[in-house]
Design a protein around this motif. Sequence first.
Motif, PDB file in Angstrom:
ATOM      1  N   GLY A  39       0.792  -1.218   0.000  1.00 51.55           N
ATOM      2  CA  GLY A  39       0.000   0.000   0.000  1.00 51.55           C
ATOM      3  C   GLY A  39       0.827   1.272   0.000  1.00 51.55           C
ATOM      4  N   GLY A  40       2.161   1.152   0.008  1.00 46.16           N
ATOM      5  CA  GLY A  40       3.029   2.316  -0.070  1.00 46.16           C
ATOM      6  C   GLY A  40       3.661   2.732   1.246  1.00 46.16           C
ATOM      7  N   GLY A  41       3.145   2.239   2.372  1.00 52.99           N
ATOM      8  CA  GLY A  41       3.713   2.578   3.668  1.00 52.99           C
ATOM      9  C   GLY A  41       4.862   1.661   4.036  1.00 52.99           C
ATOM     10  N   TYR A  42       5.330   1.810   5.262  1.00 51.17           N
ATOM     11  CA  TYR A  42       6.428   0.984   5.764  1.00 51.17           C
ATOM     12  C   TYR A  42       6.074   0.461   7.144  1.00 51.17           C
ATOM     13  N   GLY A  43       6.356  -0.807   7.389  1.00 48.91           N
ATOM     14  CA  GLY A  43       6.128  -1.392   8.701  1.00 48.91           C
ATOM     15  C   GLY A  43       7.187  -0.986   9.707  1.00 48.91           C
ATOM     16  N   TRP A  44       8.393  -0.718   9.223  1.00 47.46           N
ATOM     17  CA  TRP A  44       9.488  -0.254  10.077  1.00 47.46           C
ATOM     18  C   TRP A  44       9.921   1.124   9.609  1.00 47.46           C
ATOM     19  N   VAL A  45       9.901   2.087  10.529  1.00 46.42           N
ATOM     20  CA  VAL A  45      10.443   3.420  10.284  1.00 46.42           C
ATOM     21  C   VAL A  45      11.544   3.629  11.303  1.00 46.42           C
ATOM     22  N   GLY A  46      12.785   3.487  10.864  1.00 47.51           N
ATOM     23  CA  GLY A  46      13.890   3.511  11.810  1.00 47.51           C
ATOM     24  C   GLY A  46      13.716   2.408  12.838  1.00 47.51           C
ATOM     25  N   PRO A  47      13.771   2.735  14.131  1.00 51.54           N
ATOM     26  CA  PRO A  47      13.621   1.708  15.164  1.00 51.54           C
ATOM     27  C   PRO A  47      12.167   1.397  15.513  1.00 51.54           C
ATOM     28  N   LEU A  48      11.229   2.101  14.875  1.00 58.58           N
ATOM     29  CA  LEU A  48       9.817   1.969  15.228  1.00 58.58           C
ATOM     30  C   LEU A  48       9.109   0.964  14.339  1.00 58.58           C
ATOM     31  N   PHE A  49       8.447  -0.004  14.967  1.00 60.71           N
ATOM     32  CA  PHE A  49       7.569  -0.902  14.231  1.00 60.71           C
ATOM     33  C   PHE A  49       6.138  -0.401  14.321  1.00 60.71           C
ATOM     34  N   TRP A  50       5.444  -0.420  13.213  1.00 67.13           N
ATOM     35  CA  TRP A  50       4.037  -0.054  13.055  1.00 67.13           C
ATOM     36  C   TRP A  50       3.782   1.410  13.407  1.00 67.13           C
ATOM     37  N   PRO A  51       4.230   2.350  12.544  1.00 62.27           N
ATOM     38  CA  PRO A  51       3.868   3.754  12.742  1.00 62.27           C
ATOM     39  C   PRO A  51       2.360   3.942  12.622  1.00 62.27           C
ATOM     40  N   PHE A  52       1.828   4.870  13.396  1.00 62.62           N
ATOM     41  CA  PHE A  52       0.396   5.184  13.389  1.00 62.62           C
ATOM     42  C   PHE A  52      -0.455   3.939  13.692  1.00 62.62           C
ATOM     43  N   ALA A  53       0.006   3.131  14.630  1.00 64.18           N
ATOM     44  CA  ALA A  53      -0.667   1.860  14.914  1.00 64.18           C
ATOM     45  C   ALA A  53      -2.113   2.058  15.332  1.00 64.18           C
ATOM     46  N   TYR A  54      -2.363   3.004  16.245  1.00 64.03           N
ATOM     47  CA  TYR A  54      -3.740   3.144  16.721  1.00 64.03           C
ATOM     48  C   TYR A  54      -4.650   3.729  15.649  1.00 64.03           C
ATOM     49  N   ASN A  55      -4.121   4.620  14.814  1.00 63.54           N
ATOM     50  CA  ASN A  55      -4.919   5.123  13.695  1.00 63.54           C
ATOM     51  C   ASN A  55      -5.365   3.979  12.791  1.00 63.54           C
ATOM     52  N   ASP A  56      -4.480   3.013  12.575  1.00 67.31           N
ATOM     53  CA  ASP A  56      -4.830   1.863  11.739  1.00 67.31           C
ATOM     54  C   ASP A  56      -5.896   1.001  12.399  1.00 67.31           C
ATOM     55  N   ILE A  57      -5.809   0.852  13.730  1.00 68.45           N
ATOM     56  CA  ILE A  57      -6.787   0.028  14.436  1.00 68.45           C
ATOM     57  C   ILE A  57      -8.174   0.635  14.340  1.00 68.45           C
ATOM     58  N   TYR A  58      -8.306   1.907  14.771  1.00 68.89           N
ATOM     59  CA  TYR A  58      -9.667   2.441  14.783  1.00 68.89           C
ATOM     60  C   TYR A  58     -10.116   2.864  13.386  1.00 68.89           C
ATOM     61  N   GLY A  59      -9.157   3.114  12.469  1.00 66.54           N
ATOM     62  CA  GLY A  59      -9.546   3.407  11.097  1.00 66.54           C
ATOM     63  C   GLY A  59     -10.256   2.232  10.453  1.00 66.54           C
ATOM     64  N   TYR A  60      -9.797   1.018  10.782  1.00 69.98           N
ATOM     65  CA  TYR A  60     -10.481  -0.161  10.251  1.00 69.98           C
ATOM     66  C   TYR A  60     -11.722  -0.499  11.073  1.00 69.98           C
ATOM     67  N   ALA A  61     -11.584  -0.495  12.404  1.00 69.28           N
ATOM     68  CA  ALA A  61     -12.703  -0.919  13.251  1.00 69.28           C
ATOM     69  C   ALA A  61     -13.922  -0.006  13.088  1.00 69.28           C
ATOM     70  N   ILE A  62     -13.699   1.307  13.064  1.00 74.36           N
ATOM     71  CA  ILE A  62     -14.822   2.239  13.004  1.00 74.36           C
ATOM     72  C   ILE A  62     -15.236   2.533  11.563  1.00 74.36           C
ATOM     73  N   TRP A  63     -14.258   2.760  10.688  1.00 74.19           N
ATOM     74  CA  TRP A  63     -14.574   3.201   9.334  1.00 74.19           C
ATOM     75  C   TRP A  63     -14.445   2.103   8.283  1.00 74.19           C
ATOM     76  N   GLY A  64     -13.774   1.016   8.611  1.00 68.85           N
ATOM     77  CA  GLY A  64     -13.583  -0.034   7.612  1.00 68.85           C
ATOM     78  C   GLY A  64     -12.452   0.256   6.644  1.00 68.85           C
ATOM     79  N   ASP A  65     -11.577   1.226   6.950  1.00 64.68           N
ATOM     80  CA  ASP A  65     -10.403   1.493   6.115  1.00 64.68           C
ATOM     81  C   ASP A  65      -9.380   0.388   6.341  1.00 64.68           C
ATOM     82  N   ASP A  66      -9.248  -0.500   5.371  1.00 67.91           N
ATOM     83  CA  ASP A  66      -8.511  -1.732   5.603  1.00 67.91           C
ATOM     84  C   ASP A  66      -7.043  -1.677   5.217  1.00 67.91           C
ATOM     85  N   VAL A  67      -6.640  -0.727   4.384  1.00 71.60           N
ATOM     86  CA  VAL A  67      -5.306  -0.778   3.794  1.00 71.60           C
ATOM     87  C   VAL A  67      -4.217  -0.705   4.853  1.00 71.60           C
ATOM     88  N   GLY A  68      -4.334   0.222   5.812  1.00 74.12           N
ATOM     89  CA  GLY A  68      -3.277   0.381   6.798  1.00 74.12           C
ATOM     90  C   GLY A  68      -3.104  -0.833   7.675  1.00 74.12           C
TER      91      GLY A  68
END
Length: 336
Positions: A39-68
């Motif tokens: 989808g164009g993003g990255y799972g690892w950004v420097g030492p961080l795994f899963w940037p914007f993790a909570y946005n991805d969780i509620y983006g899918y759970a509430i809105w159904g945005d599945d890509v992240g």
Amino acid sequence: MRNGRLLSNPAARAQIAAAAALAGWQGGVAANGWWQHRGGGYGWVGPLFWPFAYNDIYGYAIWGDDVGFWGYGYPDIYAGIFGPYGYDDLRGYLPERRAGRRYRGGGRIEQMCGNDSRSVAGLPVDQVADAVQPTEAQLAALGELGNASLTAARTIQAACPAQVVLTAPNRLAAMQQRIEAMVTAVGIVKPPLEKFYGLLDAEQKARLNALAEDQRKASAASDSSAPLANTCAAAQPAAQEWPTGEIDARLHLNDTQRAALQVLQNTSADAAQRLKAACQASDVMTPPARLASVSSRLDTMLQAVKDVRAALESFYATLNDEQKAQFEAIGPKRSA
């Protein structure tokens, strides 16, 4: 990254992560981003795994945005084993320790770790309320859900890396810690979400689901990524090709070490298969059902990381210091 409206769009989050993932290379050298998501993003950004993790969780759970959310899987474990960043690449992501000052962590990746401001991490309470026209009891339950959302975001934010790690076992340990925080966050949100949704009548539920459909269409208009089933399946190869020849040439393994490497490869292949089999169907319609899918997926990912980490640590324990240094050089060399 302080714009909650912007970060509600998974395509925008992917663009920010993509820019940040390659920003740490010294001298502006463009890296080969082989660990990039479909989808164009990255799972690892420097030492961080899963940037914007909570946005991805509620983006899918509430809105159904599945890509992240559904773009994550075994390739991120693989990228944790063969970390693409060397020390010089990583040093720009976290602030340096200063003598006489308390080290607080954070730095350039802090906001990608999780922002706990209501405008970013809080659920869109006003937008939901406008759509469903809640009763007094329903509005109180919606307020509880919004507050739980902030608490969940802070839980994930607390798992932000505070230091650079340079070994594969420690990268998977950081990955495990991040997923564990996400599992905890889902557990915080689940009861108030079920309570609020359970208080709605059929008409209100239909309005909420219609609002989510409108949100998905708005996101899709600015994002040409594949739908959920394809995104998840594409992110989960049956097996990732290991640089076995390079490992052998660099490390000169003995029979015991080679056997431990084979166990690690077999464990990794099994993890890849399990994550591929755990892709969610694209016809989940309600927020509680989507959050349940998130919970199940995170549980599968957590177990996969734990299994691979145990096998990796066993293999790593057989290596001498020179062999460990050679192993850790494989990923950065591939990114050059």
